[in-house]
Design a protein around this motif. Structure first.
Motif, PDB file in Angstrom:
ATOM      1  N   UNK A  50     -63.341 -38.869  19.557  1.00  0.00           N
ATOM      2  CA  UNK A  50     -63.697 -39.438  20.951  1.00  0.00           C
ATOM      3  C   UNK A  50     -64.816 -40.298  20.997  1.00  0.00           C
ATOM      4  N   UNK A  51     -64.285 -41.545  21.664  1.00  0.00           N
ATOM      5  CA  UNK A  51     -65.345 -42.748  21.855  1.00  0.00           C
ATOM      6  C   UNK A  51     -65.994 -43.269  20.630  1.00  0.00           C
ATOM      7  N   UNK A  52     -65.205 -43.272  19.606  1.00  0.00           N
ATOM      8  CA  UNK A  52     -65.092 -44.326  18.388  1.00  0.00           C
ATOM      9  C   UNK A  52     -64.453 -45.567  19.054  1.00  0.00           C
ATOM     10  N   UNK A  53     -64.337 -46.454  17.907  1.00  0.00           N
ATOM     11  CA  UNK A  53     -63.368 -47.792  18.076  1.00  0.00           C
ATOM     12  C   UNK A  53     -61.903 -47.178  18.272  1.00  0.00           C
ATOM     13  N   UNK A  54     -61.255 -47.869  19.099  1.00  0.00           N
ATOM     14  CA  UNK A  54     -59.687 -47.748  19.303  1.00  0.00           C
ATOM     15  C   UNK A  54     -58.873 -48.317  18.244  1.00  0.00           C
ATOM     16  N   UNK A  55     -57.979 -47.497  17.751  1.00  0.00           N
ATOM     17  CA  UNK A  55     -57.157 -48.057  16.744  1.00  0.00           C
ATOM     18  C   UNK A  55     -55.809 -48.750  17.646  1.00  0.00           C
ATOM     19  N   UNK A  56     -54.939 -49.583  16.488  1.00  0.00           N
ATOM     20  CA  UNK A  56     -53.943 -50.259  17.368  1.00  0.00           C
ATOM     21  C   UNK A  56     -53.001 -49.476  18.130  1.00  0.00           C
ATOM     22  N   UNK A  57     -52.999 -47.916  17.765  1.00  0.00           N
ATOM     23  CA  UNK A  57     -51.794 -47.121  18.492  1.00  0.00           C
ATOM     24  C   UNK A  57     -52.627 -46.389  19.635  1.00  0.00           C
ATOM     25  N   UNK A  58     -53.850 -46.906  19.988  1.00  0.00           N
ATOM     26  CA  UNK A  58     -54.430 -46.319  21.290  1.00  0.00           C
ATOM     27  C   UNK A  58     -55.348 -45.195  21.016  1.00  0.00           C
ATOM     28  N   UNK A  59     -55.276 -44.617  19.831  1.00  0.00           N
ATOM     29  CA  UNK A  59     -56.057 -43.247  19.303  1.00  0.00           C
ATOM     30  C   UNK A  59     -57.418 -43.964  18.984  1.00  0.00           C
ATOM     31  N   UNK A  60     -58.512 -42.929  19.131  1.00  0.00           N
ATOM     32  CA  UNK A  60     -59.842 -43.112  18.550  1.00  0.00           C
ATOM     33  C   UNK A  60     -59.689 -43.054  17.185  1.00  0.00           C
ATOM     34  N   UNK A  61     -60.700 -44.022  16.415  1.00  0.00           N
ATOM     35  CA  UNK A  61     -60.622 -43.652  14.805  1.00  0.00           C
ATOM     36  C   UNK A  61     -61.263 -42.424  14.610  1.00  0.00           C
ATOM     37  N   UNK A  62     -62.883 -42.288  14.733  1.00  0.00           N
ATOM     38  CA  UNK A  62     -63.641 -40.924  14.360  1.00  0.00           C
ATOM     39  C   UNK A  62     -63.913 -40.953  13.122  1.00  0.00           C
ATOM     40  N   UNK A  63     -65.114 -40.121  12.752  1.00  0.00           N
ATOM     41  CA  UNK A  63     -65.534 -39.801  11.584  1.00  0.00           C
ATOM     42  C   UNK A  63     -64.376 -39.277  10.480  1.00  0.00           C
ATOM     43  N   UNK A  64     -63.554 -38.457  10.925  1.00  0.00           N
ATOM     44  CA  UNK A  64     -62.683 -37.711  10.027  1.00  0.00           C
ATOM     45  C   UNK A  64     -61.680 -38.725   9.635  1.00  0.00           C
ATOM     46  N   UNK A  65     -61.127 -39.868  10.323  1.00  0.00           N
ATOM     47  CA  UNK A  65     -60.437 -40.943   9.536  1.00  0.00           C
ATOM     48  C   UNK A  65     -61.236 -41.832   8.579  1.00  0.00           C
ATOM     49  N   UNK A  66     -62.491 -41.790   9.041  1.00  0.00           N
ATOM     50  CA  UNK A  66     -63.374 -42.661   8.170  1.00  0.00           C
ATOM     51  C   UNK A  66     -63.438 -41.949   6.823  1.00  0.00           C
ATOM     52  N   UNK A  67     -63.416 -40.548   6.745  1.00  0.00           N
ATOM     53  CA  UNK A  67     -63.515 -39.924   5.759  1.00  0.00           C
ATOM     54  C   UNK A  67     -62.332 -39.980   4.876  1.00  0.00           C
TER      55      UNK A  67
END
Length: 298
Positions: A50-67
């Protein structure tokens, strides 16, 4: 999932600080670094991103995606699979009932487990019950995955940041947060497969710039730092000191602070209280962010 390991001698191959981000009670003699082929994230809005930058599909990126992106980059030409079962607003009982068994049977070598803070935020929280369910979740995940020949998965857990250092009126939460911190560190001492990311002891998270406007969820910079903390706990190099303070901020005037506080009360705190009073959650009827363990393409 075809996880492989490398053995450390004088240094850990994937990083120079393998014990950073873990309490002394956790394993400080880890001699192997796993090259993970799969990762499952379990939790609430913290893990959803929540509240990270938005991905093209409209979801938040988040630390887990970064990992996931960092671990996938370690396997050029090889498949890396990622699932994120987190849903905003979930209590630890819901995480245990809806996500844990599902994550365990995915047989990923790496699982992150974060939960319980939504419970602690509510008046009258039964901290003993939160600890019981979090402990059950951790042991289920440790027993249910497969990192390699005869080995169980790595389960990464977290200590909460200290809201009392940045949010007025939140001191009442501190005893429960400290109790949860001690419990998570105790789990790490009992189970070699548990790594702990200690956010409580990182004063950088006292800075409001690491938090979104709602003051409950991380900002993009906050997510970047949590991702680095997780990777460091896994023995990976991160390229910067995630604990370091941000450069000094320009001072804000009293009128500006008052406007910010009033906006927060109107847009964020009021609706949050309304959901609590009506028994609703921001995650009601919301599906998991990434429900299946599928190839991650970044």
């Amino acid at each position: 999932m075809n996880e492989t390991t490398t053995t450390a001698t004088d240094a850990t191959p994937h990083g120079s600080c393998p014990d950073a981000g873990r309490p002394d009670s956790a394993r400080s003699d880890v001699a192997e670094t796993v090259a993970y082929a799969g990762y499952v994230a379990v939790g609430d809005s913290f893990t959803e991103g929540m509240c990270d930058e938005l991905l093209p599909d409209g979801q938040f990126r988040g630390w887990a995606d970064r990992v996931a992106a960092a671990l996938a980059a370690e396997r050029p030409g090889e498949e890396f699979r990622y699932a994120n079962l987190a849903v905003r607003g979930k209590l630890i009982g819901q995480i245990h009932a809806e996500q844990v068994d599902r994550a365990a049977v995915m047989n990923a070598g790496l699982i992150t487990l974060a939960g319980g803070l939504n419970d602690v935020l509510r008046p009258g929280c039964d901290v003993e019950e939160v600890k019981r369910l979090l402990g059950l979740a951790a042991t289920t995940l440790l027993a249910g995955g497969a990192a390699g020949a005869g080995a169980g998965p790595t389960v990464v857990m977290f200590t909460s940041t200290d809201p009392s250092r940045r949010l007025a009126g939140s001191a009442r939460l501190l005893p429960a947060i400290l109790e949860m911190k001690s419990f998570v560190e105790g789990l790490a001492g009992q189970h070699p497969g548990v790594r702990v990311v200690d956010l409580f002891s990182a004063p950088c998270f006292d800075d409001r710039r690491l938090w979104a406007e709602d003051r409950l969820h991380l900002s993009p910079e906050g997510h970047r730092r949590v991702a680095a903390a997780v990777l460091e706990a896994l023995g990976r190099p991160v390229g910067f000191d995630w604990r370091a303070p941000l450069p000094p901020a320009a001072p804000s005037g009293r009128a500006e602070r008052l406007r910010s506080d009033l906006r927060w009360l109107r847009i964020h705190l009021g609706p949050w209280i309304g959901r609590r009073l009506t028994g609703r959650s921001s995650g009601d009827d919301r599906p998991p962010k990434r429900a299946e363990l599928l190839p991650y393409e970044g």
